[in-house]
Structures are given as C-alpha cells and as structure tokens.
Design a protein around this motif. Structure first.
Motif, PDB file in Angstrom:
ATOM      1  N   PRO A  84       6.025  -3.008  -2.197  1.00 54.74           N
ATOM      2  CA  PRO A  84       7.456  -3.163  -2.483  1.00 54.74           C
ATOM      3  C   PRO A  84       8.328  -2.145  -1.739  1.00 54.74           C
ATOM      4  CG  PRO A  84       6.225  -3.457  -4.498  1.00 54.74           C
ATOM      5  CD  PRO A  84       5.239  -3.010  -3.446  1.00 54.74           C
ATOM      6  N   VAL A  85       7.779  -0.987  -1.393  1.00 51.59           N
ATOM      7  CA  VAL A  85       8.568   0.012  -0.667  1.00 51.59           C
ATOM      8  C   VAL A  85       7.919   0.353   0.673  1.00 51.59           C
ATOM      9  CG1 VAL A  85       9.709   0.999  -2.683  1.00 51.59           C
ATOM     10  CG2 VAL A  85       7.454   1.865  -2.001  1.00 51.59           C
ATOM     11  N   PHE A 118       7.983   5.685 -10.048  1.00 49.92           N
ATOM     12  CA  PHE A 118       7.439   4.795  -9.022  1.00 49.92           C
ATOM     13  C   PHE A 118       6.918   5.590  -7.831  1.00 49.92           C
ATOM     14  CE2 PHE A 118       7.464   1.435  -5.745  1.00 49.92           C
ATOM     15  CZ  PHE A 118       6.705   0.494  -6.421  1.00 49.92           C
ATOM     16  N   ALA A 157      10.260  -5.662  -4.356  1.00 48.95           N
ATOM     17  CA  ALA A 157       9.371  -6.485  -5.169  1.00 48.95           C
ATOM     18  C   ALA A 157       9.616  -7.966  -4.912  1.00 48.95           C
ATOM     19  CB  ALA A 157       9.575  -6.164  -6.651  1.00 48.95           C
ATOM     20  N   ILE A 193      13.347   6.108  -1.648  1.00 53.01           N
ATOM     21  CA  ILE A 193      13.122   5.085  -2.666  1.00 53.01           C
ATOM     22  C   ILE A 193      14.300   5.095  -3.625  1.00 53.01           C
ATOM     23  CG2 ILE A 193      11.602   4.320  -4.542  1.00 53.01           C
ATOM     24  CD1 ILE A 193       9.294   5.724  -3.115  1.00 53.01           C
ATOM     25  N   LYS A 226       4.853  -3.347 -11.499  1.00 42.45           N
ATOM     26  CA  LYS A 226       5.089  -1.938 -11.815  1.00 42.45           C
ATOM     27  C   LYS A 226       6.540  -1.573 -11.548  1.00 42.45           C
ATOM     28  CE  LYS A 226       3.693   2.239 -12.916  1.00 42.45           C
ATOM     29  NZ  LYS A 226       3.147   2.566 -14.248  1.00 42.45           N
ATOM     30  N   SER A 227       7.075  -2.034 -10.437  1.00 42.90           N
ATOM     31  CA  SER A 227       8.478  -1.786 -10.124  1.00 42.90           C
ATOM     32  C   SER A 227       9.381  -2.349 -11.219  1.00 42.90           C
ATOM     33  CB  SER A 227       8.820  -2.421  -8.777  1.00 42.90           C
ATOM     34  OG  SER A 227      10.177  -2.234  -8.454  1.00 42.90           O
ATOM     35  N   THR A 257       1.576  -0.849  -3.106  1.00 39.83           N
ATOM     36  CA  THR A 257       2.767  -0.066  -2.735  1.00 39.83           C
ATOM     37  C   THR A 257       3.714  -0.820  -1.809  1.00 39.83           C
ATOM     38  OG1 THR A 257       1.773   0.978  -0.778  1.00 39.83           O
ATOM     39  CG2 THR A 257       1.393   2.044  -2.910  1.00 39.83           C
ATOM     40  N   MET A 265      13.404  -0.660  -4.877  1.00 47.56           N
ATOM     41  CA  MET A 265      12.275  -1.076  -5.715  1.00 47.56           C
ATOM     42  C   MET A 265      12.406  -2.539  -6.111  1.00 47.56           C
ATOM     43  SD  MET A 265      12.057   2.289  -8.195  1.00 47.56           S
ATOM     44  CE  MET A 265      11.109   1.436  -9.470  1.00 47.56           C
TER      45      MET A 265
END
Length: 384
Positions: free
Chosen positions: A190-191, A144, A271, A262, A307-308, A188, A267
């Motif tokens: 989510p983080v 990730f 999300a 992270i 993706k996460s 990006t 993650m």
C-alpha cells in the motif's frame, strides 16, 4: 508488480524543481467546486484542470472522464513520484482523489487508455499550511510505519534463505523458499511508492521494464529469478549475481522505511490502488506467471490493505460509519473466499494458480472489485 508509473519514481525527498509544461494540456478557469475540490476533466486528447494555484493541505480532485477510453489520473511530483492517483476511471464516469500536499510544484496527469506518460498540467501548491491531523491519525501513521518496518525486518532472513539457495545452485530449494520470501513485501505494498526506486529493482516483471531497458542487463529482482527457476530450470552466474543484488536492495528497503513519507491518505489510497493491481495482474495470473504462486501474493496484499484500513478505522468510523461497516463486510467476504484455496487456516500453502479455473478467477475478481469500490472512499472519510 505490474508495469506502472511507480517504476519511474526515484529519490524520497528529492528537491522539487519546476518542470516544463507538456503539449496537449488545457488550462480552464481558476476555480474549484463548493467543497474546495479542483475539477479535472479527462478527455482522449486533453486534461482540463480548473485551478493551477492550490493551497497546501488536503487536496481533493473531482475527476470526470469525458473521453472514450478508460483513464488514470495522477498527482505527480516533478520527478514523477506519485502524490496521489486513481486508476480505471471508465468513459462517462466520475471519481474523487484525496491527498495531502505540501508547497511545491506538481503535475496533474490524465492517462487515456492507461498508457504512456499522460497528458499533463502543471500546478503549484503554495502556503505553509499542512493537512490537519488528529492524534488518532498520527497514531495510525506511526503504527503503520511500525508494521511496515516489522514486515521489512522479517523479510530479510526469508529472502536470504531464498538467495542462499540460488547462490548454491539449488533450484528446488530456491523454488521452495521463493514465495515465502515475498510475503512481507506484498503486505507493505500500500505504501510501496514511498520507498522510491526499490519497487522496480525488486518486484518488476519483464513487461514492466521501461522503454530502452535491456532485460538481459536491466531486469532484476524476484521475478527475474522466478523465470530462471521455473521456466529455464537452471541457475547460472548471472542469477547468483542477481541474488546478491536482491539482498542488497532489500537491505536498502529496510533502511528507507523510517524516513518514507507515509500519510493517512497515502495509506488509504495505496490500499485501494493495490486492490486495483490485484484485480489487474494477480487475479489474471500475470504476476507470478512462472511459479503460479499468485494466491500467496494476493493474500499478502489483502492483509496489508486490511491493516491500513484497521488503523484508519477509528477516524473513518466517526466520519462515515456506514462505509466502515461495508468495508468490514467486504474484507471478511474476500478473506473467506481466499481461504477456500489454502491448505490450512493460518498457513500460506495456497493452491497453485494454474489449477484455478476461469469461473473461480471471475469469483475472485468480483470479490476484489466489491472491496475496491468502498475502499476508494476511505481517504475522503479520514479527511472529513
């Protein structure tokens, strides 16, 4: 991005200092549930925490909202960066929060009405223990981070195309390049909190400014330029200065990715919270209120959240296969719904959001909420 506590966050890796306790916090008995969870009871005028000394490693909070207002609960570092959060906890409902915490001083904050700084309780995390990770989880984090780095790297030339047009005073060219310059950032998110103060510099809306900030001086980033392009229809010296600043801040973002904190839980939690933000601001049309490019942001957010999930799926599938099946189903359903509004299968030419009616917006909101509910369980699934 919406007005959010994340706009207060500064400095990745800041030293953890002891902070003063705030009025209105209530300390309950030093206890946990049978599974080790810390109990948090959120009320309209109190935030009751069952344990103030917590061992390092995986932290689980079992939250119950006994107040009359929708609330949010946060685990905060002393500088107000978020370690974990859960929003939209309705009156009379319960929620769980799972995170990874290291030794240090933190605060648990309940925010009745989802406004203000919240009612806070100091807690201390002690011990040298760290959250146990399998090789699969380490691989998920590494993959990730690489995904985020790729998105950041690819954003720079797209952003420069946008800012070059602004510097040239070309309103139409800047409008054309605007949405594409944001897709990597949206993926990006989510983080996003792990990037420190980059988020409020590049993605804050005018109503997301902090009290006392002057929009004429303190509002920067994409949305300030969006307003100039679509509402004002002109580019002045200030906009050209902001274009330079946006380039600088995005270059800073690219450099921070490699050292950003992270974790598997960040993650997963990120999300879920991102989907909440989509429901709260993008489905309503508040995010891109001038350009109406909300569906492009929406798609980027869903791609980042997915993706996460995909990277965490090998671990989650072992611990909760039924959850993974449901998440696969809901991601597919939401993507199918979004595809109704795109001009081609793989492109990012989406319907202008001011052309999407209330019935269709409700359908999108329902799709987001149907995904957000099982996604809220992903963090727990990867830490079993």
């Amino acid at each position: 991005m919406s007005a959010s506590p994340r706009h207060l966050f500064i400095g990745i890796g800041s030293a953890m200092a002891v902070v003063a306790s705030l009025a209105g916090c209530t300390q309950k008995s030093d206890s946990t549930t049978a599974d080790g969870a810390v109990q948090v009871v959120a009320k309209d005028d109190a935030c009751e925490v069952s344990k103030k000394d917590i061992p390092a490693g995986h932290l689980k909070l079992d939250v119950e909202n006994r107040g009359s207002k929708v609330t949010e609960v946060y685990v905060l570092f002393p500088d107000d960066r978020i370690a974990a959060e859960r929003e939209n906890i309705g009156p009379g409902t319960k929620a769980s929060i799972t995170a990874e915490v290291k030794a240090g001083d933190y605060e648990i904050a309940c925010k009745p009405g989802m406004k203000g700084d919240g009612i806070r309780q100091k807690v201390t995390v002690t011990g040298a223990a760290t959250a146990k990770r399998s090789p699969e989880m380490d691989a998920a984090v590494a993959a990730f981070r690489q995904y985020v780095q790729t998105q950041a790297d690819e954003t720079l030339p797209k952003a420069k195309e946008f800012t070059d047009a602004v510097r040239a005073g070309d309103v139409e060219a800047a409008k054309k390049a605007y949405a594409a310059s944001r897709i990597g950032w949206e993926r990006t998110e989510p983080v996003a909190e792990s990037f420190g103060d980059i988020d409020p510099k590049v993605d804050v809306r005018e109503d997301g400014l902090e009290a006392g900030q002057d929009p004429a001086k303190d509002w920067t980033g994409w949305h300030r330029l969006e307003k100039a392009l679509w509402q004002d229809g002109k580019i002045g010296d200030r906009e050209k200065e902001l274009a330079d600043l946006l380039d600088k801040d995005l270059q800073d973002w690219v450099k921070r990715v490699g050292t950003a904190e992270i974790t598997p839980t960040s993650m997963a939690n990120g999300a879920k919270e991102l989907l909440d933000e989509v429901s709260r601001n993008k489905v309503t049309g508040e995010e891109e209120r001038y350009s109406h490019t909300d569906l492009i942001d929406f798609k980027g957010n869903v791609e980042g959240a997915q993706k996460s999930f995909e990277l965490l799926k090998p671990v989650a599938a072992k611990n909760d296969p039924q959850l993974v099946t449901e998440l696969d189903k809901q991601f597919a359903a939401l993507n199918t719904l979004l595809d109704k509004y795109r001009a081609d299968k793989n492109g990012y030419d989406f319907t202008s959001y001011d052309k999407v009616g209330e019935t269709e917006r409700k359908e999108l909101s329902d799709g987001v909420n149907a995904l957000a509910e099982p996604l809220s369980k992903l963090a727990a699934a990867v830490t079993k």
